[in-house]
Design an enzyme around this catalytic site. Sequence first.
Site, PDB file in Angstrom:
ATOM      1  N   ARG A 162     -24.491  49.827   1.083  1.00  0.00           N
ATOM      2  CA  ARG A 162     -24.833  48.613   0.299  1.00  0.00           C
ATOM      3  C   ARG A 162     -23.728  48.212  -0.679  1.00  0.00           C
ATOM      4  NH1 ARG A 162     -29.951  51.106  -0.048  1.00  0.00           N
ATOM      5  NH2 ARG A 162     -31.300  50.294   1.599  1.00  0.00           N
ATOM      6  N   LYS A 194     -14.045  36.519  -0.377  1.00  0.00           N
ATOM      7  CA  LYS A 194     -14.703  36.158   0.890  1.00  0.00           C
ATOM      8  C   LYS A 194     -14.327  37.201   1.930  1.00  0.00           C
ATOM      9  CE  LYS A 194     -15.364  31.174   0.766  1.00  0.00           C
ATOM     10  NZ  LYS A 194     -15.003  29.889   1.410  1.00  0.00           N
ATOM     11  N   GLU A 251      -1.093  27.482   4.233  1.00  0.00           N
ATOM     12  CA  GLU A 251      -2.106  27.624   3.176  1.00  0.00           C
ATOM     13  C   GLU A 251      -1.488  27.359   1.791  1.00  0.00           C
ATOM     14  OE1 GLU A 251      -5.219  27.819   3.819  1.00  0.00           O
ATOM     15  OE2 GLU A 251      -5.717  29.286   5.366  1.00  0.00           O
ATOM     16  N   LYS A 304      -5.535  29.538  -6.555  1.00  0.00           N
ATOM     17  CA  LYS A 304      -6.702  30.184  -5.941  1.00  0.00           C
ATOM     18  C   LYS A 304      -7.573  30.832  -7.015  1.00  0.00           C
ATOM     19  CE  LYS A 304      -9.161  32.042  -2.498  1.00  0.00           C
ATOM     20  NZ  LYS A 304      -9.157  32.418  -1.113  1.00  0.00           N
ATOM     21  N   GLU A 345     -19.039  29.329  -4.110  1.00  0.00           N
ATOM     22  CA  GLU A 345     -18.944  28.052  -3.388  1.00  0.00           C
ATOM     23  C   GLU A 345     -20.257  27.274  -3.444  1.00  0.00           C
ATOM     24  OE1 GLU A 345     -16.347  28.322   0.040  1.00  0.00           O
ATOM     25  OE2 GLU A 345     -17.458  26.705   1.014  1.00  0.00           O
ATOM     26  N   ARG A 392     -14.943  25.104  -4.853  1.00  0.00           N
ATOM     27  CA  ARG A 392     -14.292  26.071  -3.957  1.00  0.00           C
ATOM     28  C   ARG A 392     -14.195  25.524  -2.532  1.00  0.00           C
ATOM     29  NH1 ARG A 392     -14.673  32.672  -3.679  1.00  0.00           N
ATOM     30  NH2 ARG A 392     -13.188  32.839  -1.965  1.00  0.00           N
ATOM     31  N   ASN A 444     -11.033  24.420   1.655  1.00  0.00           N
ATOM     32  CA  ASN A 444     -11.164  24.346   3.110  1.00  0.00           C
ATOM     33  C   ASN A 444     -10.577  23.072   3.703  1.00  0.00           C
ATOM     34  OD1 ASN A 444     -12.357  26.837   3.656  1.00  0.00           O
ATOM     35  ND2 ASN A 444     -14.318  26.085   2.892  1.00  0.00           N
ATOM     36  N   HIS A 477      -9.851  22.910   7.398  1.00  0.00           N
ATOM     37  CA  HIS A 477     -10.482  24.069   8.029  1.00  0.00           C
ATOM     38  C   HIS A 477     -11.621  23.691   8.978  1.00  0.00           C
ATOM     39  CE1 HIS A 477      -8.033  26.194   5.178  1.00  0.00           C
ATOM     40  NE2 HIS A 477      -8.532  27.368   5.483  1.00  0.00           N
ATOM     41  N   HIS A 511     -10.967  25.449  12.201  1.00  0.00           N
ATOM     42  CA  HIS A 511     -11.842  26.466  12.790  1.00  0.00           C
ATOM     43  C   HIS A 511     -12.254  26.069  14.202  1.00  0.00           C
ATOM     44  CE1 HIS A 511     -13.134  28.231   8.612  1.00  0.00           C
ATOM     45  NE2 HIS A 511     -11.938  28.622   8.995  1.00  0.00           N
ATOM     46  N   HIS A 523      -4.422  31.271  12.402  1.00  0.00           N
ATOM     47  CA  HIS A 523      -5.264  30.527  11.459  1.00  0.00           C
ATOM     48  C   HIS A 523      -4.453  29.443  10.728  1.00  0.00           C
ATOM     49  CE1 HIS A 523      -8.423  29.761   8.566  1.00  0.00           C
ATOM     50  NE2 HIS A 523      -7.578  30.005   7.583  1.00  0.00           N
TER      51      HIS A 523
HETATM   52  P1  NAD Z   1      -3.314  38.691  10.622  1.00  0.00           P
HETATM   53  O1  NAD Z   1      -4.112  39.516   9.699  1.00  0.00           O
HETATM   54  O2  NAD Z   1      -3.711  38.687  12.059  1.00  0.00           O
HETATM   55  O3  NAD Z   1      -1.775  39.127  10.509  1.00  0.00           O
HETATM   56  C1  NAD Z   1      -0.824  38.474  11.301  1.00  0.00           C
HETATM   57  C2  NAD Z   1       0.023  39.486  12.089  1.00  0.00           C
HETATM   58  O4  NAD Z   1       0.973  40.082  11.218  1.00  0.00           O
HETATM   59  C3  NAD Z   1      -0.764  40.623  12.694  1.00  0.00           C
HETATM   60  O5  NAD Z   1      -0.233  40.938  13.960  1.00  0.00           O
HETATM   61  C4  NAD Z   1      -0.505  41.772  11.726  1.00  0.00           C
HETATM   62  O6  NAD Z   1      -0.647  43.052  12.320  1.00  0.00           O
HETATM   63  C5  NAD Z   1       0.919  41.512  11.353  1.00  0.00           C
HETATM   64  N1  NAD Z   1       1.365  42.028  10.069  1.00  0.00           N
HETATM   65  C6  NAD Z   1       0.686  42.106   8.922  1.00  0.00           C
HETATM   66  N2  NAD Z   1       1.505  42.457   7.927  1.00  0.00           N
HETATM   67  C7  NAD Z   1       2.725  42.634   8.460  1.00  0.00           C
HETATM   68  C8  NAD Z   1       3.992  42.978   7.928  1.00  0.00           C
HETATM   69  N3  NAD Z   1       4.174  43.134   6.616  1.00  0.00           N
HETATM   70  N4  NAD Z   1       5.032  43.095   8.768  1.00  0.00           N
HETATM   71  C9  NAD Z   1       4.879  42.864  10.110  1.00  0.00           C
HETATM   72  N5  NAD Z   1       3.713  42.500  10.660  1.00  0.00           N
HETATM   73  C10 NAD Z   1       2.647  42.380   9.833  1.00  0.00           C
HETATM   74  O7  NAD Z   1      -3.283  37.160  10.172  1.00  0.00           O
HETATM   75  P2  NAD Z   1      -3.240  36.485   8.723  1.00  0.00           P
HETATM   76  O8  NAD Z   1      -2.569  35.195   8.946  1.00  0.00           O
HETATM   77  O9  NAD Z   1      -2.749  37.387   7.697  1.00  0.00           O
HETATM   78  O10 NAD Z   1      -4.775  36.218   8.385  1.00  0.00           O
HETATM   79  C11 NAD Z   1      -5.555  35.337   9.143  1.00  0.00           C
HETATM   80  C12 NAD Z   1      -7.016  35.668   8.890  1.00  0.00           C
HETATM   81  O11 NAD Z   1      -7.319  35.487   7.511  1.00  0.00           O
HETATM   82  C13 NAD Z   1      -7.964  34.799   9.672  1.00  0.00           C
HETATM   83  O12 NAD Z   1      -8.956  35.608  10.277  1.00  0.00           O
HETATM   84  C14 NAD Z   1      -8.600  33.914   8.613  1.00  0.00           C
HETATM   85  O13 NAD Z   1      -9.904  33.526   8.953  1.00  0.00           O
HETATM   86  C15 NAD Z   1      -8.582  34.819   7.424  1.00  0.00           C
HETATM   87  N6  NAD Z   1      -8.620  34.118   6.133  1.00  0.00           N
HETATM   88  C16 NAD Z   1      -9.521  34.533   5.213  1.00  0.00           C
HETATM   89  C17 NAD Z   1      -9.568  33.928   3.981  1.00  0.00           C
HETATM   90  C18 NAD Z   1     -10.510  34.451   2.929  1.00  0.00           C
HETATM   91  O14 NAD Z   1     -10.646  33.807   1.884  1.00  0.00           O
HETATM   92  N7  NAD Z   1     -11.147  35.584   3.136  1.00  0.00           N
HETATM   93  C19 NAD Z   1      -8.689  32.886   3.674  1.00  0.00           C
HETATM   94  C20 NAD Z   1      -7.776  32.476   4.639  1.00  0.00           C
HETATM   95  C21 NAD Z   1      -7.758  33.102   5.867  1.00  0.00           C
HETATM   96  N1  GLY Z   2     -10.062  30.367   1.868  1.00  0.00           N
HETATM   97  C1  GLY Z   2     -11.186  29.696   1.330  1.00  0.00           C
HETATM   98  C2  GLY Z   2     -11.836  30.372   0.183  1.00  0.00           C
HETATM   99  O1  GLY Z   2     -11.460  31.440  -0.210  1.00  0.00           O
HETATM  100  O2  GLY Z   2     -12.765  29.851  -0.352  1.00  0.00           O
END
Ligand code: NAD
Ligand code: GLY
Length: 372
Positions: free
Chosen positions: A120, A142, A184, A226, A236, A241, A245, A248, A252, A265
């Site tokens: 939990r 998030k 972003e 942010k 949100e 917040r 998006n 997005h 998405h 993404h």
């Molecule tokens: P990712 O996590 O897939 O990383 C991209 C690639 O880079 C992967 O292959 C990873 O293994 C590699 N990698 C990571 N760090 C590295 C480094 N230092 N050196 C070499 N390779 C490295 O993609 P991302 O763009 O980081 O994240 C995208 C995700 O984030 C999506 O799922 C999206 O929905 C999510 N997201 C979440 C939020 C949130 O608020 N929680 C906001 C924006 C995006």
């Molecule tokens: N990336 C959108 C949020 O964190 O709200």
Amino acid sequence: MKTLTVDLAGAPYPIHIGPGLLNHPELILPHLAGSDVAIVTNTTVAALYLNPLQNTLLTAGVRSVAIVLPDGEAYKTRETLYQIHDELLTHRCERKTTVIALGGGVIGDLAGFAAATFLRGVPLIQIPTTLLAQVDSSVGGKTGINHPLGKNLIGAFHQPRLVLADTLTLDTLPLRDFRAGISEIIKYGLIRDLPFLNWLDHHLEALVQRDPEILSQAILDACRNKAEVVALDEFETTGVRALLNLGHTFGHAIEAGAGYGNWLHGEAVAAGTLLAADLSQHLGWLSPNDVAFIETLMQRVGLPCRAPNFGVSRYLELMASDKKVEAGKLRFVLLKSLGHAVLTKDAPLEALTAVLSSDQGRFIDANPESRA
Ligand code: NAD
Ligand code: GLY
């Protein structure tokens, strides 16, 4: 090192940004709940940064277990989530075990959701290693996984105790992923920070070249935006917040429609932002020059400005499961002007249909090979 605070009532937490921070146990130690640590990462990041992080913790007498997942958006699933739960249980992790997410946004979202749901809720630290994760996903709490019907549809808010952004880790990030992170960063300028947008316009090439000063400044300004937004509307609920998006709702749909992982993404957000800009122009809010300015920014970074041509009805179907749907009505984040976003329910279906029509020049063959 620069430090910002995410100013949440009751549980403010720091974002440390700087080179070489992975070597500083004193930055991590005060935020551990007990002596147990479980690091969640993936095969790619583990090969680069797992040993350095484990050694840093060991120098302070902290032993850690590692949970190493397969790499990719396609693994942001409930099966992988259950794998984390299983391994946490096998390692006899407890309520005071701190989960450390070491990786990009996929790892941060997965590990964060596992931390939110294991026993939990256990403490979480985010150590983002992609640009996108350093400027966006690691901050704000998030967490979640994808569902075949849509992106990030299953999840929870679970704030970290610390975000540690070691900018040196970005040296190993592939160019395509680096560019996706800039998408972003541009978003913050477009939705709420015109001076930052102008600064980006002047320094974009240096940013793409990973000039250390420019990169640090961009990460800092992005995180400042942010953190401010999250502090104003943590869950949100007020619409503030939701402005994060921009692009997005379309983005998405692009990610899900193309199959998770085919479009990054940040790439989907870039093409989605152009569709949102087109819709804003249809409503008379942005001028053609404004839209051209945004398109040129994305092009200078090497981000896609055209979306896959799924057809109007498939886009509408894909967007129907967006989290911003309220009372069955799609809500869009659109631009009233550069630097000023709004959340609106008032985009008429005719305008949306016109923007999504393939004769608008905004679309390419839906085959992933033709991206960009
Ligand atoms: P990712 O996590 O897939 O990383 C991209 C690639 O880079 C992967 O292959 C990873 O293994 C590699 N990698 C990571 N760090 C590295 C480094 N230092 N050196 C070499 N390779 C490295 O993609 P991302 O763009 O980081 O994240 C995208 C995700 O984030 C999506 O799922 C999206 O929905 C999510 N997201 C979440 C939020 C949130 O608020 N929680 C906001 C924006 C995006
Ligand atoms: N990336 C959108 C949020 O964190 O709200």
